[in-house]
Design an enzyme around this catalytic site. Sequence first.
Site, PDB file in Angstrom:
ATOM      1  N   LYS A 174       2.725   9.003  -2.338  1.00 50.56           N
ATOM      2  CA  LYS A 174       3.761   8.779  -3.020  1.00 50.56           C
ATOM      3  C   LYS A 174       3.902   8.458  -4.758  1.00 50.56           C
ATOM      4  O   LYS A 174       4.378   8.936  -5.335  1.00 50.56           O
ATOM      5  CB  LYS A 174       4.795   7.722  -1.741  1.00 50.56           C
ATOM      6  N   GLN A 228       6.923   2.605   1.779  1.00 51.96           N
ATOM      7  CA  GLN A 228       6.708   2.607   3.022  1.00 51.96           C
ATOM      8  C   GLN A 228       7.319   4.303   4.120  1.00 51.96           C
ATOM      9  O   GLN A 228       6.849   5.151   2.969  1.00 51.96           O
ATOM     10  CB  GLN A 228       7.697   1.946   4.094  1.00 51.96           C
ATOM     11  N   ASP A 250       1.695   5.532   2.957  1.00 54.35           N
ATOM     12  CA  ASP A 250       0.646   5.858   2.177  1.00 54.35           C
ATOM     13  C   ASP A 250       0.002   7.232   1.747  1.00 54.35           C
ATOM     14  O   ASP A 250      -1.154   7.177   2.200  1.00 54.35           O
ATOM     15  CB  ASP A 250      -0.819   4.309   2.916  1.00 54.35           C
ATOM     16  N   GLY A 268       3.001  -0.930  -1.659  1.00 53.36           N
ATOM     17  CA  GLY A 268       2.291  -0.838  -2.784  1.00 53.36           C
ATOM     18  C   GLY A 268       1.714   0.335  -3.814  1.00 53.36           C
ATOM     19  O   GLY A 268       1.887   1.475  -2.999  1.00 53.36           O
ATOM     20  N   HIS A 269       2.627   0.565  -5.121  1.00 53.91           N
ATOM     21  CA  HIS A 269       1.938   2.179  -5.251  1.00 53.91           C
ATOM     22  C   HIS A 269       1.424   2.446  -6.522  1.00 53.91           C
ATOM     23  O   HIS A 269       1.638   1.629  -7.260  1.00 53.91           O
ATOM     24  CB  HIS A 269       3.979   2.369  -6.079  1.00 53.91           C
ATOM     25  N   ARG A 295      -6.528  -4.037   3.891  1.00 54.92           N
ATOM     26  CA  ARG A 295      -6.784  -3.649   5.942  1.00 54.92           C
ATOM     27  C   ARG A 295      -7.020  -2.224   5.102  1.00 54.92           C
ATOM     28  O   ARG A 295      -6.640  -1.343   4.726  1.00 54.92           O
ATOM     29  CB  ARG A 295      -5.279  -3.678   5.932  1.00 54.92           C
TER      30      ARG A 295
END
Length: 430
Positions: free
Chosen positions: A16, A224, A13, A40-41, A303
Amino acid sequence: MANVVVVGAQWGDEGKGKIVDWLSERADVIARFQGGHNAGHTLVIDGKVYKLNALPSGVVRGGKLSVIGNGVVLDPWHLVSEIAKIREQGVTITPETLMIAENTPLIMPYHGELDRAREAQVAVGKIGTTGRGIGPCYEDKVGRRVIRVADLADQATLELRVDRALVHHNALRAGLGLEPVDRDALIAALNAIAGEILQYAAPVWKVMNELRRAGKRILFEGAQGSLLDIDFGTYPYVTSSNVIAGQAATGVGLGPNAIDFVLGIVKAYTTRVGEGPFPTELHDADGERLGTRGHEFGTVTGRKRRCGWFDAALVRQTCAISGINGIALTKLDVLDGFETIKICTGYMLDGQALDYLPTAADQQARCTPVYEEIEGWSESTEGARSWADLPGAAIKYVRRVEELIGCPVAMLSTSPERDDTILVTDPFED
Ligand code: IMP
């Protein structure tokens, strides 16, 4: 022609998406080499927001080849729905623009179920995974019982693979109180999706070597962050793949000499999702403020991310392990308005000073950060496009980060907009 690897240098996070998008415009080929749809990008292009999990970021740019390498674990049903969603946004995806390695392991529904069932066994402590079956699928790859893309093409092989996997999984499931897998329903579901996946299947190692020889620019898109690496991360609170730059070659079938520049993405403070040690974590108003201003919520699970001060000792460590040539520093603007800012330069452990995070879990938990305090700035840095747009104190902060991590800033990102970037070194031209 330079080939560039982009890796997260913290716990993921780091922002990127924007940097990869900026670089992918300059690349011919964009390849994912590890991880899966736990990533998640988010890409913002001309005000349009694209959310990608398994697809390489290059898919949203026309005229590029996007590659899913063998180092990835792929959920075929998720991929098909991700492709459908992205097509609805007007993006064209064809076998000419997307290629999947034939030897890519497939995530099955029982992988996700196992992941979630284990996380529910609170007695042994949870990892805080995304629950998407990433770990169990990598386990099966190493355990030689995974179903791979190429297996979808032959019925007899597919059935053999499923039977081999189920011997293992049904025994495990019984122990966890889960129903056995319905073999025939699974095979039918795989047959139903096989054609969709196989149209993109290719010997990626061969194509990548040919593209490299032809002088094409390759961008390796990491997911990641290095502190979640299976070997060098804060084990066991890690993801199940090697996420560091060395994996880029193995994860697509190129030699390590194919990598010319490693760009580490580094957030100007630190965040982490899920469980595990985090020496500079803040549980006070400063931490809340970083989270609110930085919109620190997970894109995959929603989250709330844990937030803390910049940890230079950790980034120094990840720069070394990935051989990072330059960093892209992101979200500097989130620090705007702090009177003073802290940077962790090392740790104290049992009265001794350490300049790195030790490996043993109990030692990691006992390490307390050593901070130096830096003067903050009241002006806004959001949207800055040159050094001249930055207040002196912000420049001092950036220079101190460079000194402490032993690595220069190649790019500075000052908002989610792609043009709000200060370019020091173009990784492709370095
Ligand atoms: P898994 O990858 O789902 O097995 O989750 C293992 C750990 O990695 C958990 O702490 C997750 O929160 C974390 N993780 C996995 N993917 C990402 C990501 O893309 N960004 C940040 N953390 C991640």
